[in-house]
Design a protein around this motif. Structure first.
Motif, PDB file in Angstrom:
ATOM      1  N   LEU A 181       0.850  -1.199   0.000  1.00  0.00           N
ATOM      2  CA  LEU A 181       0.000   0.000   0.000  1.00  0.00           C
ATOM      3  C   LEU A 181       0.882   1.243   0.000  1.00  0.00           C
ATOM      4  O   LEU A 181       1.869   1.317   0.752  1.00  0.00           O
ATOM      5  N   SER A 182       0.514   2.191  -0.827  1.00  0.00           N
ATOM      6  CA  SER A 182       1.344   3.394  -0.962  1.00  0.00           C
ATOM      7  C   SER A 182       0.803   4.522  -0.079  1.00  0.00           C
ATOM      8  O   SER A 182      -0.331   4.462   0.408  1.00  0.00           O
ATOM      9  N   HIS A 183       1.631   5.555   0.058  1.00  0.00           N
ATOM     10  CA  HIS A 183       1.176   6.758   0.776  1.00  0.00           C
ATOM     11  C   HIS A 183      -0.108   7.295   0.131  1.00  0.00           C
ATOM     12  O   HIS A 183      -1.036   7.699   0.820  1.00  0.00           O
ATOM     13  N   GLY A 184      -0.151   7.251  -1.206  1.00  0.00           N
ATOM     14  CA  GLY A 184      -1.337   7.771  -1.921  1.00  0.00           C
ATOM     15  C   GLY A 184      -2.566   6.904  -1.684  1.00  0.00           C
ATOM     16  O   GLY A 184      -3.673   7.431  -1.509  1.00  0.00           O
ATOM     17  N   ASN A 185      -2.389   5.570  -1.683  1.00  0.00           N
ATOM     18  CA  ASN A 185      -3.525   4.672  -1.396  1.00  0.00           C
ATOM     19  C   ASN A 185      -4.144   5.040  -0.053  1.00  0.00           C
ATOM     20  O   ASN A 185      -5.359   5.202   0.079  1.00  0.00           O
ATOM     21  N   LEU A 186      -3.284   5.137   0.958  1.00  0.00           N
ATOM     22  CA  LEU A 186      -3.772   5.328   2.328  1.00  0.00           C
ATOM     23  C   LEU A 186      -4.401   6.705   2.504  1.00  0.00           C
ATOM     24  O   LEU A 186      -5.468   6.836   3.117  1.00  0.00           O
ATOM     25  N   LEU A 187      -3.740   7.712   1.947  1.00  0.00           N
ATOM     26  CA  LEU A 187      -4.254   9.069   2.150  1.00  0.00           C
ATOM     27  C   LEU A 187      -5.575   9.275   1.411  1.00  0.00           C
ATOM     28  O   LEU A 187      -6.519   9.864   1.957  1.00  0.00           O
ATOM     29  N   LEU A 303     -23.651   1.226  10.549  1.00  0.00           N
ATOM     30  CA  LEU A 303     -23.291   1.533   9.165  1.00  0.00           C
ATOM     31  C   LEU A 303     -22.303   0.473   8.711  1.00  0.00           C
ATOM     32  O   LEU A 303     -21.177   0.415   9.215  1.00  0.00           O
ATOM     33  N   GLU A 304     -22.751  -0.388   7.790  1.00  0.00           N
ATOM     34  CA  GLU A 304     -21.863  -1.452   7.328  1.00  0.00           C
ATOM     35  C   GLU A 304     -21.112  -0.996   6.090  1.00  0.00           C
ATOM     36  O   GLU A 304     -21.683  -0.388   5.193  1.00  0.00           O
ATOM     37  N   ARG A 305     -19.813  -1.305   6.087  1.00  0.00           N
ATOM     38  CA  ARG A 305     -18.972  -0.976   4.928  1.00  0.00           C
ATOM     39  C   ARG A 305     -18.135  -2.189   4.561  1.00  0.00           C
ATOM     40  O   ARG A 305     -18.037  -3.151   5.338  1.00  0.00           O
ATOM     41  N   TYR A 306     -17.560  -2.168   3.378  1.00  0.00           N
ATOM     42  CA  TYR A 306     -16.833  -3.328   2.866  1.00  0.00           C
ATOM     43  C   TYR A 306     -15.471  -2.896   2.328  1.00  0.00           C
ATOM     44  O   TYR A 306     -15.357  -1.848   1.687  1.00  0.00           O
ATOM     45  N   GLY A 307     -14.460  -3.702   2.631  1.00  0.00           N
ATOM     46  CA  GLY A 307     -13.125  -3.399   2.121  1.00  0.00           C
ATOM     47  C   GLY A 307     -12.230  -4.602   2.212  1.00  0.00           C
ATOM     48  O   GLY A 307     -12.673  -5.702   2.572  1.00  0.00           O
ATOM     49  N   MET A 308     -10.982  -4.398   1.887  1.00  0.00           N
ATOM     50  CA  MET A 308      -9.981  -5.465   1.916  1.00  0.00           C
ATOM     51  C   MET A 308      -8.617  -4.843   2.167  1.00  0.00           C
ATOM     52  O   MET A 308      -8.412  -3.663   1.881  1.00  0.00           O
ATOM     53  N   SER A 309      -7.680  -5.677   2.590  1.00  0.00           N
ATOM     54  CA  SER A 309      -6.315  -5.178   2.762  1.00  0.00           C
ATOM     55  C   SER A 309      -5.774  -4.656   1.430  1.00  0.00           C
ATOM     56  O   SER A 309      -5.031  -3.679   1.395  1.00  0.00           O
ATOM     57  N   GLU A 310      -6.128  -5.313   0.343  1.00  0.00           N
ATOM     58  CA  GLU A 310      -5.576  -4.941  -0.969  1.00  0.00           C
ATOM     59  C   GLU A 310      -6.183  -3.672  -1.549  1.00  0.00           C
ATOM     60  O   GLU A 310      -5.654  -3.109  -2.510  1.00  0.00           O
ATOM     61  N   THR A 311      -7.338  -3.271  -1.036  1.00  0.00           N
ATOM     62  CA  THR A 311      -8.073  -2.186  -1.706  1.00  0.00           C
ATOM     63  C   THR A 311      -8.456  -1.051  -0.766  1.00  0.00           C
ATOM     64  O   THR A 311      -8.962  -0.033  -1.220  1.00  0.00           O
ATOM     65  N   LEU A 312      -8.289  -1.262   0.521  1.00  0.00           N
ATOM     66  CA  LEU A 312      -8.838  -0.362   1.540  1.00  0.00           C
ATOM     67  C   LEU A 312     -10.355  -0.316   1.372  1.00  0.00           C
ATOM     68  O   LEU A 312     -10.920  -1.241   0.787  1.00  0.00           O
TER      69      LEU A 312
END
Ligand code: MLC
Ligand code: AMP
Length: 511
Positions: A181-187, A303-312
């Motif tokens: 994961l990059s700085h840009g992904n996380l931010l 509030l349910e949300r969906y994500g993954m380690s690969e995608t946030l």
């Protein structure tokens, strides 16, 4: 070069009053408060220690510690230093750490003091140059050494695509894969969530999730830091203690097991949630009964949300209006996220049909660490990421997850890869073969169960097998039950029919 270091962006959002409380350590034996200045100075000192080691660029820094505010500072310090943060579940044992350290080759490892006796030799033996300790009582060699360094530091210049973290996640075949994961992904994901969930300066986050996964480390911490919001911080999840502090909080994030356990507390009342504006749930399927029970008991809609380690984070139920949040759905694509459901030939399916969920967007990772073929396998030719989850979209774009195409168990929000557990089980004396499946569980949502066949003439004992496994792998992967069968059900091709086992043991844990 424009500064894109995630820490610099978080730091820019700190409130003007740096002496205001940023984090209250709620389960510390004595009252303990950290100001925004403390977070900045503490992380600067650790970053200066890291800088003084002159590590090669993009060094991995692996962290296998208990949760603490100092561990959060260590994460911020790694961002500041421009190196790559690698969080590891504290439940992992030697064989698991051997793989992660061997594969990621961290230049620095930080572990709990009680584990130094085995983590130290293991890491040094695999080429790690620096091993420090950090405990959840503000002690350890990391802090001792950091205390010798200056308390200001300029974050390393980083671009959006530069790596910030590697999060290992269960593989479908073979070993865990490290999602880069990059700085840009996380931010970008942090900014979207802050906006979408209406984060404001006066918010108070209740943080009781572990710090080694995307949910607790990124979703929760980034939102609070970027929102300039105070955090009530629990090193451990104790439902009674968390409910007792709910009256002081406005936002809580948890996995379904946490909500189920909080519902078992009589002190959970609408009054206890008087200031709360948002309960976020994710990482595992939320049962409609829990969704309803929460609304009835507290007056709040999860509030349910969906994500993954690969995608946030990818989708979210609406923040407003609350009554548009629907049980059994994970909401709609977050801004910037492309979402489609495809058949097994990769053709997008019309609304209402079940297929593989594919996504695009600024949170999607940079690939798997040192696994280019696996990375290529998980993307379509037009660069959509194949999540491995199965779902349907309705005409409004609301996503419902109906299953997984991967053989994966999610227990209490932790992912367990059956083949890994089977591998360890099959090595135990007396076991001829085994099949590991997930079955419904009232507390963990899904529980790991092993069905095994004994070697001819061998006597196997459930408790002894469980103990044998516990000595080798993280406790959450150890099957809650180990059941003996004369043979495993197989189809004409000889493949174990796990669906039959799941059906046979469906009610194993029902009340
Ligand atoms: C603990 N145990 C579990 C377990 N957690 N068993 C199965 N599943 C789990 N999740 C076992 C331990 O091995 C131990 O067994 C016993 O339970 C007590 O351990 P504990 O450490 O005291 O557990 P507890 O504090 O009760 O933990 C339960 C929990 C925890 C729900 C608080 O599991 C948890 O924090 N889960 C959240 C995981 C998470 O953050 N997921 C996000 C992933 S990110 P024994 O036999 O030794 O007694 C992601 C992306 C996204 O998925 O979308 O967010
Ligand atoms: P991880 O690999 O630990 O990041 O786990 C990601 C997986 O968790 C996803 O691929 C989903 O299978 C699951 N997941 C995350 N959020 C949800 C949710 N709200 N409902 C159902 N499953 C979820």
């Amino acid at each position: 070069m424009i500064q894109q270091n995630l820490y610099a962006a978080l730091r820019a959002a700190f409130p003007a009053d740096l002496d205001a409380i940023a984090v209250e350590a709620a389960d510390s034996p004595e009252p303990l408060h950290y100001t925004w200045r403390d977070l900045d100075r503490g992380s600067a000192m650790i970053a200066n220690l890291i800088d003084s080691l002159a590590l090669p660029p993009r060094s991995r820094i692996a962290v296998h510690t208990d949760k603490s505010v100092e561990a959060l500072m260590l994460y911020l310090a790694v961002l500041r230093s421009g190196h790559v943060y690698l969080p590891l579940n504290i439940a992992y044992q030697a064989a698991e750490l051997d793989y992660f350290i061997g594969h990621a080759e961290p230049a620095m490892v930080v572990c709990a003091r009680r584990h130094f006796g085995w983590v130290g030799p293991l890491a040094f033996g695999l080429g790690t140059k620096h091993v420090y300790t950090l405990d959840d009582d503000r002690s350890g060699t990391l802090l001792d050494r950091a205390a010798l360094h200056a308390d200001s530091q300029a974050p390393a210049l980083r671009q959006a695509a530069d790596l910030a973290a590697i999060v290992y996640t269960s593989g479908t075949t073979g070993r865990s894969k490290g999602a880069m994961l990059s700085h840009g992904n996380l931010l970008s994901n942090a900014r979207v969530l802050k906006e979408h969930w209406g984060w404001v300066g006066g918010d108070v986050l209740m943080h009781a999730l572990p710090l080694f996964h995307v949910h607790g480390l990124f979703v929760a911490c980034h939102a609070a830091l970027l929102g300039g919001s105070r955090t009530i911080w629990f090193n451990r999840f104790d439902p009674r203690a968390v409910v007792a502090r709910l009256p002081d909080a406005t936002v809580f994030m948890g996995v379904p097991t946490m909500y189920t356990r909080m519902l078992a507390e009589p002190s959970l009342t609408p009054e206890a949630c008087g200031l709360m504006r948002l309960f976020v749930c994710g990482s595992a399927p939320l049962r409609p009964e829990t969704f309803e029970a929460w609304r009835e008991r507290t007056g709040h809609t999860l509030l349910e949300r969906y994500g993954m380690s690969e995608t946030l984070m990818l989708t979210s139920n609406p923040y407003r209006p609350e009554d548009a949040r629907r049980a059994g759905t994970v909401g709609q694509a977050l801004p910037g996220v492309g979402l489609r459901v495809c058949d097994d030939k990769g053709r997008p399916l019309p609304a209402g049909e079940i297929g593989g969920i594919e996504v695009k967007g600024p949170g999607v990772f940079q690939g798997y660490w040192r696994m280019p073929e696996k990375t290529a396998d998980e993307f379509t030719t037009d660069l959509w990421f194949k999540t491995g989850d199965l779902g349907t979209l309705d005409a409004q774009g609301t996503l419902r997850i109906v299953g997984r195409s991967r053989d994966l168990i999610i227990t209490g929000g932790y992912n367990v890869y059956p083949a890994e557990v089977e591998g360890y089980l099959n090595e135990l004396p007396g076991v001829a073969e085994s099949a590991v499946v997930g079955v419904p569980h009232p507390d963990f949502g899904e529980a790991v169960v092993a069905v095994l066949v004994a070697a001819p003439g061998a006597r196997v004992d459930e408790a002894a097998l469980a103990a044998g496994l516990k000595a080798r792998i993280a406790g959450f992967k150890v099957p809650k039950r180990l059941l003996l069968l004369p043979e495993l059900p197989r189809n004409a091709m000889g493949k174990v029919q796990k669906n039959l086992l799941r059906e046979q043991y469906r009610a194993l844990f029902s009340a």
